[in-house]
Write a protein that holds these residues in place. Structure first.
Motif, short mmCIF file in Angstrom:
data_model
loop_
_atom_site.label_atom_id
_atom_site.label_comp_id
_atom_site.label_asym_id
_atom_site.label_seq_id
_atom_site.Cartn_x
_atom_site.Cartn_y
_atom_site.Cartn_z
N THR A 18 -16.05 -16.34 2.26
CA THR A 18 -15.12 -16.17 1.14
C THR A 18 -13.67 -16.02 1.59
O THR A 18 -12.76 -16.16 0.78
CB THR A 18 -15.52 -14.96 0.28
OG1 THR A 18 -15.53 -13.79 1.10
CG2 THR A 18 -16.88 -15.16 -0.35
N GLY A 19 -13.46 -15.73 2.87
CA GLY A 19 -12.09 -15.57 3.36
C GLY A 19 -11.51 -16.85 3.94
O GLY A 19 -10.38 -16.84 4.45
N LYS A 56 -13.30 -16.26 -3.75
CA LYS A 56 -14.31 -15.21 -3.62
C LYS A 56 -15.59 -15.51 -4.40
O LYS A 56 -16.53 -14.71 -4.37
CB LYS A 56 -13.75 -13.87 -4.09
CG LYS A 56 -12.50 -13.40 -3.35
CD LYS A 56 -12.78 -13.13 -1.89
CE LYS A 56 -11.55 -12.57 -1.18
NZ LYS A 56 -11.78 -12.42 0.28
#
Length: 404
Positions: free
Chosen positions: A194-195, A248
């Protein structure tokens, strides 16, 4: 629609030649993996990573806790770059030999995993170098056990027998493929992805699309590779825009990770051809070029070349991003423009000129495509006759500005 019936928080086992733990929370499986390594008599490992993602994603906390719980000792090489080179591999192998490492744990995207696979081979061949490996001076039949903790949704290297490492001094970016480098275990945990930065999200997913476009259209393409390709393009078309808008979003990351895994298995079965064979010279000359961007810049011209040879297959595979195709060879121009339009819609707007390549570079790129070890083998699998003239035409076409 089937995706709606999947609980993304349930970790599933996906078995190919590698056992992949897949799903949100799969990183916790590293504890079981370390226990299994210990049961196999493995007490020391080489860890290979890039310079930061292994920590930023939270993966490292899980890994070090598993090491502590099992008494696993490790030496850590953390200098792998996005286009790893033979010096990285040689330096890591020296550390591993000095330490007595018996296995390799690679944490990262395809770069870390490919470098880790290469090191795993050399652990079994102490007299050899990465340059020997990537110029095919020997044929390995064994490697130290490999554990891959994948942090991107692009390469599929966590479940196949391929690895790519550059020989910078020669501008070579060869590929190897050996059964001994299938990872023993892999982890695909969407929560670790998600990063990913916007460009990483974009270009690793475009990498997966290229994998299946090629795998479905080589001379050795199987129904399995084609079927996987159809699913992969559908998933990327649906979930890449979601991930770009909401990084995210775990559901989007889950299905992009699955698409990348499926794409890796697809080209393990169907192989690759033009786009990868022609991209490797680009990032061989410019190691700072993002692999997925290089592929994106070439894909429309490659499709213009190959569509008449595989129109029915490509009409099905590309349907989610170029709707209305009838599988007629006369649609080649429409397909090239349609895919370019889709690439533009997900933010990939560059052509070779935008990345500093010029018309006078084409001859060098063509020579590298034919002279880099292993790339001639990929070109030989293309569905059309991969002459130097054909390759030159693809590079030249890819210099032109996008149709906006």
């Amino acid at each position: 629609m089937w995706e709606k019936d999947i609980n993304i928080n349930e970790v599933r086992e996906i078995r190919s030649r590698t056992l992949v733990y897949f799903g949100v929370g799969a990183i916790a499986k590293i504890a079981d993996i370390c226990k299994d390594l210990k049961a196999r008599g493995i007490n020391k490992v080489l860890v290979m990573t890039g310079r930061g993602a292994y920590k930023k994603t939270g993966a490292w906390d899980h890994v070090t806790k598993a090491f502590e719980a099992t008494g696993m000792q490790y030496v850590h090489y953390d200098q792998v770059t996005p286009n790893p080179n033979t010096h990285h591999v040689n330096d890591a192998v020296k550390m591993a030999h000095d330490f007595g490492a018996q296995a390799v744990i690679a944490i990262g995207g395809g770069s870390a995993i490919d470098a880790g696979k290469s090191a795993a081979i050399l652990l079994k061949y102490p007299g050899k170098t990465a340059e020997d490996l990537y110029t095919f001076q020997f044929t390995p039949t064994e490697a130290a056990p490999i554990i891959a903790i994948n942090l991107t949704h692009g390469t599929g290297s966590e479940a196949n027998r391929f690895a790519v490492v550059s020989i910078e001094e020669k501008n070579f970016k060869p590929a190897i493929a050996y059964d001994c480098i299938y990872p023993l275990y892999s982890i695909d945990d969407p929560a670790l992805m998600t990063g990913l930065a916007e460009n990483q999200t974009r270009y690793v997913s475009i990498d997966a699309v290229n994998h299946v476009v090629e795998a479905a259209t080589t001379k050795v393409a199987s129904p399995y590779a084609i079927d996987l390709a159809i699913s992969v393009v559908k998933l990327v078309a649906e979930y890449l825009p979601v991930a770009l808008k909401d990084p995210k979003n775990l559901e989007a990351r889950y299905f992009l990770a699955y698409a990348a895994l499926a794409a890796g298995i697809a080209f393990d079965n169907g192989m690759l051809h033009y786009t990868h064979a022609l991209e490797h010279p680009l990032s061989g000359v410019n190691p700072n070029l993002t692999h997925g961007l290089g592929l994106a810049m070439l894909l429309p011209a490659v499709l213009k070349n190959i569509y008449p040879a595989r129109p029915a297959t490509l009409a099905d595979v590309l349907a989610p991003i170029v709707p209305g195709l009838k599988g007629c060879g006369c649609e080649a121009e429409k397909v090239a423009e349609g895919v370019e339009k889709w690439l533009f819609s997900v933010g990939s707007t560059h052509k070779l000129l935008d990345e500093g390549f010029k018309a006078e570079d084409v001859d060098k790129l063509v020579e590298l495509a034919f002279n880099t070890p292993s790339l001639d083998g990929l070109l030989g699998l293309a569905p059309t006759d991969a002459t130097k003239e054909a390759v030159r035409a693809i590079y030249t076409e890819s210099l032109k500005p996008c149709h906006k």
